[in-house]
Write a protein that holds these residues in place. Structure first.
Motif, PDB file in Angstrom:
ATOM      1  N   CYS A 125       2.430  -8.587  58.092  1.00  0.00           N
ATOM      2  CA  CYS A 125       3.221  -7.693  58.727  1.00  0.00           C
ATOM      3  C   CYS A 125       2.635  -6.762  59.107  1.00  0.00           C
ATOM      4  O   CYS A 125       1.631  -6.003  58.461  1.00  0.00           O
ATOM      5  N   CYS A 128       3.663  -3.114  57.258  1.00  0.00           N
ATOM      6  CA  CYS A 128       3.428  -2.732  55.694  1.00  0.00           C
ATOM      7  C   CYS A 128       2.346  -3.663  55.552  1.00  0.00           C
ATOM      8  O   CYS A 128       1.601  -3.477  54.123  1.00  0.00           O
ATOM      9  N   CYS A 150       9.473  -9.490  58.487  1.00  0.00           N
ATOM     10  CA  CYS A 150       8.943  -9.223  57.033  1.00  0.00           C
ATOM     11  C   CYS A 150       9.853  -9.262  55.932  1.00  0.00           C
ATOM     12  O   CYS A 150      10.831  -8.467  56.111  1.00  0.00           O
ATOM     13  N   CYS A 153       9.421  -5.489  54.186  1.00  0.00           N
ATOM     14  CA  CYS A 153      10.020  -4.107  54.532  1.00  0.00           C
ATOM     15  C   CYS A 153      11.165  -4.347  55.591  1.00  0.00           C
ATOM     16  O   CYS A 153      11.265  -3.775  56.091  1.00  0.00           O
TER      17      CYS A 153
HETATM   18 ZN   LIG Z   1       6.499  -5.329  56.546  1.00  0.00          ZN
END
Ligand SMILES: [Zn+2]
Lengths: 163, 252
Positions: A125, A128, A150, A153
């Motif tokens: 991702c 994050c 993702c 997150c």
């Molecule tokens: Zn993420």
């Protein structure tokens, strides 16, 4: 008439300012599309290698090159598309990959192109950094990107496919 | 030195295959069952139009009469097109489109892998580039054929029907005439018939996994190498070429 007023390096310098219309944080040099400038008796020949054969950005890039060089008074200019060696995402510099990540696009992994078709390959991702991501669609807004989300997150994001 | 006329014809065949199927897939734009499929099919179409552009541009250079890729795409008549008949068949339902994608892209993966070793540098370069793209097309089609074949009763029926209906257009992919023969001798073209066992093995595997029957080889349609087409190509051209026919050399 060709004057030898410009060196290859000067022209490359000018052209390195041209942005990729689809990922405007990157230049055509950073993405590896700008290959060379040849100075011949006929003028300046700009050598580009297309990322994808049907990439619609190519026409825009050609126009951008012609416009920029015309403004600088460089001419005559021809743009030539060269297919061999075939463009690969390995030509994208590491610095450019980092810019891509900050822009929100997960960059292609290093020279693992044979795995480009295995859906399970690790894509992290860009927000994050989590590796717990899921493929949503093999195709995104452009041929060179796929859609992921993702699981950590919950952010949806684009991944620049290894090619 | 290759007979330039043979090379020109061979390039038209490769270019027309990409051009005509590209046009067919573009007809899915805004009509696919899912937005992701709309993106996928139009992206395939875009890859193919790029391939057609590169091949027809080179064809024009080889011919040496100053024709551009646009002249070749928009100003040739039906009998001067050399795409395989399977490319011009109407899209049918989604199952038919995906079954065609599987049969065609499996063939193209083998073809362009072999052509990436062509003695003609331009063909080799375009083939190497194309190979990366068609592998992606094949993976996508394979997923759908398995998902629909091994899906509901209706999706199974539709997929089996599509494979059956397409089968008689697959023989043509592996044909060769004197143009092929000459260019094979020169190391420029590929003996397409030699690709057949691998193609059959792969298609057999996918269809079996999809719980589908592999059709028996029976009567096979042919004609494209002589410019003889189904009734569908004329309709494609009337749409694709309309603007250049009505307003020759129009630009914007
Ligand atoms: Zn993420």
């Amino acid at each position: 008439m060709v004057t030898t007023a410009y060196t290859r390096e000067e022209i490359m310098g000018y052209l390195s300012e041209i942005a990729d219309p689809e990922i405007p944080v990157l230049t055509i040099e950073e993405i590896g599309m700008l290959r060379d400038v040849l100075i011949t008796e006929k003028g300046y020949e700009i050598i580009l290698t297309p990322t994808y054969t049907g990439c619609p950005a190519m026409g825009i890039i050609e126009e951008d090159i012609e416009r920029l060089l015309a403004e600088k008074g460089v001419g005559p200019v021809t743009v030539k598309l060269v297919y061999a060696p075939a463009w690969t995402t390995d030509w994208i510099t590491d610095a450019a990959k980092e810019k891509m990540r900050k822009y929100g696009i997960s960059p292609p992994e290093h020279s693992s192109c044979s795995q480009a078709f295995s859906v399970g390959s690790s894509v992290s991702c860009p927000k994050c950094g989590s590796a717990d991501t899921q493929l949503v669609s093999r195709f995104g807004a452009t041929a060179c990107k796929a859609l992921y989300k993702c699981n950590s997150c919950k952010e949806p994001f684009e991944h620049f496919k290894c090619h | 030195m290759a007979d330039q006329n043979n090379l020109f014809k061979y390039l038209l065949r490769l270019g027309d295959n990409a051009l005509v199927l590209s046009h067919r897939l573009s007809e899915w734009c805004s009509r696919a069952p899912l937005i992701e499929e709309d993106l996928a099919l139009t992206n395939f179409s875009l890859d193919m139009i790029g391939r057609a552009q590169a091949l027809l541009k080179y064809a024009g250079e080889v011919e040496g009469k100053g024709r551009t890729e646009d002249d070749l795409a928009y100003k040739r008549a039906e009998r001067q097109f050399y795409n395989h008949l399977v490319m011009e068949l109407p899209n049918g339902d989604f199952a038919f489109t995906m079954a065609r994608q599987l049969l065609v892209s499996a063939f193209e993966c083998l073809l362009f892998e072999a052509l990436s070793n062509s003695k003609d540098e331009t063909i080799a370069a375009i083939a190497a580039k194309t190979l990366k793209e068609v592998k992606y097309h094949r993976a996508h089609a394979e997923d759908w054929v398995i998902r629909l074949g091994d899906g509901t009763e209706e999706s199974y029926q539709r997929m089996q029907h599509a494979v059956n209906a397409l089968w008689m257009y697959t023989g043509e992919l592996f044909e060769a005439d004197e143009v092929d023969a000459e260019l094979i001798r020169e190391g420029i073209a590929v003996d397409q018939n030699s690709l057949r066992p691998q193609w059959q093995e792969y298609i057999g595997q996918v269809l079996t996994e999809a719980k589908l029957q592999v059709p028996a080889d029976g009567y096979m349609q042919t004609g494209s190498r002589k410019g003889i087409h189904t009734e569908h190509l004329g309709h494609i051209l009337s749409e694709m070429q309309y603007l250049q026919r009505a307003y020759p050399d129009a630009t914007w």
